[in-house]
Each structure stands twice: as structure tokens, then as C-alpha cells.
Motif scaffolding. Structure first.
Motif, mmCIF file in Angstrom:
data_model
loop_
_atom_site.group_PDB
_atom_site.id
_atom_site.type_symbol
_atom_site.label_atom_id
_atom_site.label_comp_id
_atom_site.label_asym_id
_atom_site.label_seq_id
_atom_site.Cartn_x
_atom_site.Cartn_y
_atom_site.Cartn_z
ATOM 1 N N LYS A 64 1.857 7.075 -6.965
ATOM 2 C CA LYS A 64 0.805 7.469 -7.573
ATOM 3 C C LYS A 64 1.277 8.750 -8.346
ATOM 4 N N ASN B 35 0.791 -1.201 0.103
ATOM 5 C CA ASN B 35 -0.047 -0.084 0.055
ATOM 6 C C ASN B 35 0.862 1.291 0.037
ATOM 7 N N LYS B 36 2.085 1.229 0.745
ATOM 8 C CA LYS B 36 2.809 2.505 0.906
ATOM 9 C C LYS B 36 3.479 2.463 -0.597
ATOM 10 N N TYR B 37 3.825 1.250 -1.151
ATOM 11 C CA TYR B 37 4.567 1.548 -2.418
ATOM 12 C C TYR B 37 3.498 2.314 -3.588
ATOM 13 N N GLU B 38 2.272 1.780 -3.431
ATOM 14 C CA GLU B 38 1.552 2.374 -4.483
ATOM 15 C C GLU B 38 1.233 3.709 -4.054
ATOM 16 N N SER B 39 0.963 4.089 -2.976
ATOM 17 C CA SER B 39 0.843 5.678 -2.486
ATOM 18 C C SER B 39 1.989 6.280 -3.035
ATOM 19 N N ILE B 40 3.217 5.982 -2.854
ATOM 20 C CA ILE B 40 4.554 6.759 -3.250
ATOM 21 C C ILE B 40 4.298 6.882 -4.946
#
Length: 795
Positions: free
Chosen positions: A662, A655-660
């Protein structure tokens, strides 16, 4: 030898592997057609180098002849005696030597007896029936060479054995290297009617005026070739495969009726004794003439026909460094001549012909002789002899400095265009044989293509330079297509022994000529090809080359790897059929920001640890071996983030990877929209992907012609090497500045593609109309003429 082939009319190898197309990677779609020929070619040695040149220890034999003969016109017999000096230049002692007795071809008991399947026709001429009957009998027809004496130089009899068309002479003691052997041979034979019984030499009888025209060819027992690459070439003469012969010097004396005119190999050394002062003066004038000069005029020839002489004359000719000797004799001959400068040497170009051919030969023959030796010299080497002659004898056959051709007019002196063009083609072809194989002396009986194919190729070049509108029948790629379309069981490789070829003309003449023209025009280019071809002629002039010498020289002198071409065109039977299977069309999208394609489905996911996909046996055993310590286990300074990540000691939050990520473009360089200038620059580009398949099996260059919507065209020439990694399919991506309306492969028909229906994409050309008709049978032999020819109409 020249033949006319209409429609599809029509090995004993040096080594077992020589003519075989040995596959390097059978069953695969690559690794075969572009592999080097390797062991298919003979192994280089000190006689023949890997470059294709003669080696430092190259050698060849020599045979000198002193011959006296007499022509008995009344009884149609030729009687001769010859003294032969044979030089053993080989490193081998010889206990016997072999001679050719080609006249035994006509013997019912001594012919080669090579039979082929035969059927009973529904109709046949009486001449054909007599010929078949003569072959089927076991009774001796008394034809062929009759040997009356064979002795050594001292007069001692020599032992000999006649095996069909070959004669072995047993030597009293072995002939050692560097020695020479002299022997005397007397013989005679009955001269045959060439037009009835067949063959290359003999007589033609003219019942209208009661006279003969003699073509004396293969008329004396002559030495076979003994060579470094196969020993004695003593294959039987069947009437098809021609000759492998030894170079030497000839002095020949021919005694004939006093009113006969002789044309011969070599130079006459007693013209002053056999010619009248008037004719001798004309001959001297012809040496510097710019147009043919008649030495014997038509009126004189006609006069001789009606009042034959009973006396005899002896003509003497000398020929040096030739492989054979032939001559012609008749009172019917008109004789004309003129000089042609070749390499700062004046060559006497001459023609002999009867009144039946006067309307064509007086205008064209000697001019064609001069044009031919000049053009061939430009493409190969300067013509090496002092004389070149064309004789009209309703024939097509070649010998050093003299050849026998056809080309007669109608009785009113007119002729059809096909008769004229046939005559032009045969004269160029037969005169051209002075270069291949009279000078570049290949073994015709084994590899017919090495003389007929190479000669047909230069014939094509010479015809093209004679008249740009000349309808050459071989050389251009499209002319071989019908042959290449045939089923495989009706074909054989060009590299096939002459006696085993089914469709002799296309295989030995047209296909090799076409292949060489493809190399020159489409594959190598004229400059590279012409230089290499000249080099081959220079290297092997007055020597005995093999196919390997030709293939290697062409590559060595050009810097082109052509093994793929030799494999396909000379060792194989596959045709060219390249199909344009599909065309993908795209237009540039210049407005958006491109998204990169996913890599292994993980572009939007955290990259997985890069560990082996399989725990192999070595890793398992190494872990179980307590004596082994892994370096990274011992030195903790090597434990970075990924050492731990690979072992699951740290985790990354998806989830953190996807947030960064974006709003960012993953896995690759950052991108941005095109600027206005770039949009303008690339917006007009058109993109095409062409997919090809090799349906025929023969790899060839792919020639692509684009026709654009504005009507203009462009051509891209893709080398054959596009097939090297996949011999069955290929593709090519193009960026075009204009929209393409249609695409066509091989627009100039350069590759002998057998199916042009799969060569198109886009708008097809309008279909042409096919006219149907019923064929009438030919009625005029070699030059069929139907009805009245245009020349007669104009009269």
C-alpha cells in the motif's frame, strides 16, 4: 536509340533464374524483399568476380576490319568488300563463327520473322499500307545483303549458311585459343528509303532539291559477340533490340560522289586529298576554336544542291578499339566543328546538317556535343575517342563517334520550343551512347536497359547541367508514375529481353533511369552513388559487362546493400504506394506520478511460481526413470525459498502482500513527481505516432514532411529498411518541440508514389482546377507544332 514517347506509348535469359524474383519466404510479410539476390545472379568465377569486377582470367574476342565500299547514288546501291581478322582470345576452340546481316531486316525472305498481333485500323497512310503489304508477301523483294564471295586468306572458298539475319561461317579447321582467322567477304545491297520502309539506315530523299542524305548504318556484315557468359550472341535482329558487338580496329575507304561530304566513325586520314585548301584551313582552325567553325558553309551546301558532281572521291577513315562503324554522306551538308578539352585531350566535336535544320543545328548541335562528352566524362570516365559527331537526319540512333538525330525548323527558319527541346534531348542522348554501350559495351539485344536506361540517366544529369529549366522527360521520379500505375498484365520487369517488352520506352529507358536517380538522390546520396557509378565505368570500359557486374559493382564500391532495390525496381513490377494510415497525438502529462501498466494482470498480486507452463514429455519420462537423480534432490543446500515455493511447500499471504505494498509503486523503479524545471522542460513536447502501410508492394524510403502550426517545416528521411521486419506495415514515434499542423509523405515526389491522395494528414492543400479540352491530332511528326509558334509571332 532515342525515341519520343508521349503518354504511355510505347527473356531470353542468360540463365533460367536470372530475371526471376525468387522469393525466400513466400506468403510471409517479411523475409522476401530484403533477402540477398543470391542465386538470382550468375555465379562468380575467374572471369567475373563477386565484387563485380573483371576477373584475372577475363577475356574477350577481337575483330579487325579493312573495308572498301562504293556508294552508287544513281542506282541506290552500296557495294563493299571487307577483309576481317578474327582473334580467338577465348579458351575454347571454335569450329564456326557468326556474323550479323542486319540489312536482311528488309528482306521478305531473310528477315527475322518475329510477328506480333495486328489489327485492321479505321484509317492509315498509304506508306503504312505499303509497308504492311511488303511484309505479308512471300515474293523475294531482293533487299538485304547479297553475298558474292567468301574466301579465306589464301582465296579458298568458305562454306556458310544464312539463317535470316545471321550468317554462320564454317571454318576449315577449328580455330584454337590464341589463333586468328582471316577471311574476305564481298557483298552488296540495295539502299532503302528509311522514312518509308523503316529501319535505322538508308536514305532520305528531298524532292524539293532532288538530293539524298545517306545514313550508312549496320551496313557491313559484322561479327557477333562470343563471350564467357553465353557463348555466341546470335539472336535475330528484329529491328528493335540493338547490338552485341566485338571490339576491333577499322580502316574504311568510302567512294562517293565528289561533291558529297562524309561524317564517319573514326578520323579521316586523307582530308588533304578530299577537302579544298580553304576547307582544310577551316578544319584546322576549328580544332582550337571556342565556338563552332563552319567548314562547309550554308551557301556552299545550297550551291552543291543545285549542281551535282559526276566525278567521285574516296574518303579514308581509321578507327581503333571500336565495336562498330557508321557513316553519312550527302552534298546537302553544312559541316561545323570545334575542339573540346576532355582529360587533357582535344576532342573534335562536329555536326552535319542540311539547310532544313540550319536554324537549330548551327546554334546548338556542336555545342551540345561538346557539353555532352564533357559532362558524361565527369560522371563516368574521360571520353575515349578523338571525335564526336551529331548528324541531323530526322532520326535518333547512335554508333561510335557518330549519331543521327532530328531537329528541323519551319521553312521560315522559326521553330517551336518543343522542337528545340526535342533536338537538345536527342543529341545529348545519342552522343551519350558513346559511353553506354559504345565504350561500356553491354549486350543491348538481351538487356536493353543496360545501355538505354543507364544512358537515359546520364542524359538526365546532362540536361540538368545544360539548363536548370530544361523539361526532362525521364529521370525524375514523378515522370514514371503513370507507367507504374498500369495493371500488372501490362507490365514486365526491367530485367526482360528487349523483344518481349510491351511498353518499350518506359520499361527500358525511363524506369531504369528513374531508379538510378532515386539511388543517387534519395537512397545512397550523391557522393556514394557517383563514386560507385564511376567505378563501374572504369572497370568495364571497352569490355562486356552483364547486369550482375553492374549490381555487384554498385554495392562493392559504395558499401551499400542494395539487393532490396534491385529486387523491387529491376526484377519486379510492384509500384510504390506508401499510405499514411493514422496519426496518434499525445501531450506530456507532467503533473502526476505515473502508474505502471500491469504485467500479465498480476502487478497487484503475489507473483506466481515460475514453473514450466506445460509438463512436457521429457520431464514426465525423467521423473519416471528411477535411474535419474536430480541434483537439487540430492543436495539440500540448493533448497532455497523459491525451490520450496515452486513446489507449494510455502505459501505467501495475499492480504499481507497488499498491506505491505500500500502506497508503493509495484513492479519497477520507484517514481516521483517531476521537479519544476523538468515540468517546464517537457511540458511543451508533442508526441506523434505515424502508422504507414505499403499498399503498392515496393519497399522504398519513407520521406515525412512536418508542417508546424507556426508555418515552418522539417523533413525526416526514413530508410527503406524500416520495412525489413514487416514489409506491409510500419510505424514511427516522434517527439516534436512544436505542434504539427499537417504531415505529408514524399513532398518532393522522389519515390514515384502512384497515389498521393493517401500521403496527407491534417490540413490538406487547396484543390487545383482541372482544365478539360479536346485533343487535336499531331501533324508534324516527331516535333508536333500547332498553329503559329511564338518565334513566328515575335517576327
Amino acid at each position: 536509340m532515342k525515341k519520343i514517347f508521349t503518354g504511355l506509348f510505347c527473356a531470353v535469359a542468360v540463365s533460367t533464374a536470372l530475371a526471376q524474383d525468387i522469393q525466400n519466404n513466400p506468403g510471409s510479410n517479411h523475409g522476401n524483399k530484403f533477402e540477398q539476390l543470391g542465386t538470382i545472379l550468375s555465379t562468380p568465377n575467374e572471369q567475373r568476380t563477386a565484387s563485380g569486377a573483371p576477373g584475372v582470367k577475363y577475356w574477350q574476342q577481337r575483330a579487325d576490319y579493312n573495308i572498301k565500299c562504293e556508294l552508287d547514288e544513281k542506282n541506290l546501291v552500296l557495294t563493299g568488300s571487307e577483309t576481317v581478322t578474327y582473334y580467338n582470345n577465348s579458351p575454347d576452340p571454335l569450329s564456326y563463327i557468326w556474323l550479323q546481316l542486319d540489312e536482311n531486316e528488309h528482306s521478305t525472305v531473310n528477315n527475322a520473322n518475329y510477328q506480333s498481333s495486328s489489327t485492321m485500323p479505321s484509317q492509315m497512310s498509304t506508306q503504312m499500307l505499303d509497308r504492311v503489304s511488303g511484309r505479308n508477301t512471300t515474293e523475294d523483294n531482293k533487299l538485304g545483303d547479297i553475298i558474292t564471295k567468301l574466301t579465306d586468306a589464301s582465296g579458298k572458298k568458305l562454306s556458310y549458311v544464312i539463317n535470316k539475319t545471321m550468317m554462320r561461317v564454317d571454318l576449315p579447321t577449328p580455330l584454337k585459343p590464341g589463333q586468328q582467322f582471316v577471311f574476305n567477304l564481298d557483298w552488296h545491297y540495295k539502299i532503302t528509303d528509311r522514312l518509308t520502309i523503316g529501319g535505322r539506315g538508308g536514305y532520305e530523299y528531298f524532292p524539293e532539291d532532288g538530293n539524298y542524305l545517306f545514313t550508312m548504318t549496320q551496313w557491313y556484315p559484322r561479327l557477333c559477340v562470343y563471350s564467357d557468359f553465353q557463348g555466341w550472341q546470335n539472336h535475330q535482329f528484329t529491328g528493335r533490340g540493338e547490338f552485341a558487338l566485338t571490339f576491333g580496329n577499322f580502316k574504311v575507304q568510302m567512294t562517293v560522289p565528289a561533291d558529297h561530304v562524309i561524317g564517319s566513325t573514326g578520323e579521316c586520314i586523307n582530308y588533304s586529298a578530299v577537302l579544298s585548301p580553304e576547307r582544310l584551313a577551316r578544319y584546322q582552325k576549328s580544332k582550337t576554336a571556342k565556338v563552332p567553325v563552319e567548314i562547309v558553309t550554308l551557301a556552299e551546301a545550297k550551291k552543291a544542291e543545285v549542281s551535282p558532281a559526276s566525278a567521285k572521291k574516296t574518303w579514308v577513315f581509321q578507327a581503333n578499339n571500336v565495336r562498330d562503324f557508321a557513316w553519312t554522306s550527302s552534298r546537302k551538308f553544312v559541316w561545323d566543328a570545334m575542339g573540346q578539352n576532355v582529360g587533357n585531350k582535344n576532342v573534335m566535336c562536329m555536326s552535319f546538317y542540311g539547310k532544313e535544320a540550319y536554324g537549330l543545328y548551327s546554334k546548338y548541335s556542336t555545342r551540345l556535343v561538346a557539353h555532352t562528352i564533357k559532362t558524361y566524362s565527369d560522371f563516368t570516365i574521360p571520353y575515349g575517342y578523338p571525335v564526336a559527331q551529331s548528324v541531323e537526319a530526322s532520326n535518333g540512333m547512335e554508333y561510335p563517334m557518330i549519331c543521327f538525330n532530328y531537329g528541323r525548323t519551319e521553312k521560315d527558319g522559326t521553330y517551336s520550343e518543343s522542337a528545340k527541346n526535342g533536338m537538345i534531348g536527342v543529341i545529348i542522348h545519342e552522343v551519350g551512347h558513346n559511353f553506354f554501350p559504345m565504350i561500356v559495351n553491354s549486350d543491348e539485344r538481351q538487356w536493353t536497359w543496360m545501355d538505354e536506361g543507364l544512358n537515359s540517366f546520364v542524359e538526365y544529369l546532362t540536361e540538368e547541367l545544360w539548363d536548370n529549366k530544361f523539361p526532362s522527360k525521364k529521370g525524375a521520379a514523378y515522370t514514371i508514375v503513370d507507367y507504374m500505375k498500369l495493371p500488372k498484365n501490362e507490365l514486365e520487369p526491367v530485367m526482360t529481353n528487349s523483344e518481349n517488352i510491351v511498353r518499350f520506352g518506359p520499361n527500358a529507358y525511363s524506369k531504369p533511369a528513374t531508379g538510378l536517380n532515386m539511388l543517387r538522390e534519395t537512397i545512397m546520396g550523391r557522393d556514394l552513388f557517383d563514386y560507385a557509378f564511376k567505378e563501374y565505368a572504369k572497370r568495364w570500359a571497352f569490355k562486356h559487362p552483364t547486369p550482375a557486374d553492374f549490381f555487384r559493382t554498385m554495392e562493392d564500391a559504395s558499401g551499400e546493400d542494395l539487393d532490396w532495390f534491385w529486387r523491387g525496381w529491376f526484377y519486379g513490377t510492384d509500384p510504390c504506394d506508401i499510405s499514411l494510415d493514422s496519426v496518434k497525438v499525445s501531450k506530456a502529462d507532467v503533473d502526476g506520478v505515473p502508474k505502471f501498466a500491469e504485467r500479465n494482470g498480476a502487478v497487484n498480486k503475489v507473483a506466481a511460481p515460475m514453473v514450466p507452463v506445460y509438463d512436457d514429455i521429457s520431464k514426465v519420462r525423467n521423473r519416471g526413470d528411477k535411474s535419474i537423480q536430480f541434483y537439487t534432490d540430492k543436495d539440500t543446500a540448493t533448497h532455497d525459498f523459491y525451490w520450496k515455493y515452486d513446489r507449494g511447500l510455502v505459501n505467501v499471504d495475499q492480504n499481507k502482500y497488499e498491506s505491505i505494498m500500500k502506497g508503493k509503486t509495484p513492479s519497477g523503479p520507484s517514481t516521483e513527481a517531476l521537479a519544476a524545471d523538468d515540468q517546464k522542460k517537457y511540458a511543451g513536447k508533442y508526441f506523434y505516432e505515424l502508422s504507414f502501410s505499403n499498399k503498392g508492394g515496393l519497399v522504398m524510403p519513407v520521406i515525412v514532411e512536418f508542417t508546424y502550426t507556426d508555418g515552418t517545416k522539417s523533413i525526416d528521411r526514413i530508410p527503406a529498411q524500416i520495412w525489413r521486419l514487416n514489409e506491409k506495415s510500419a510505424s514511427k514515434f516522434y517527439v516534436q518541440d512544436k505542434e504539427v499542423a499537417s504531415i505529408k509523405l514524399d513532398p518532393m515526389r522522389e519515390t514515384a508514389d502512384i497515389d498521393e491522395s493517401n500521403n496527407y494528414w491534417g490540413k490538406l492543400p487547396a484543390p487545383s482546377k482541372l482544365q478539360l479540352f479536346k485533343q487535336r491530332s499531331a501533324v508534324n511528326g516527331r516535333n508536333p507544332s500547332y498553329g503559329i509558334n511564338p518565334m513566328q509571332v515575335s517576327k
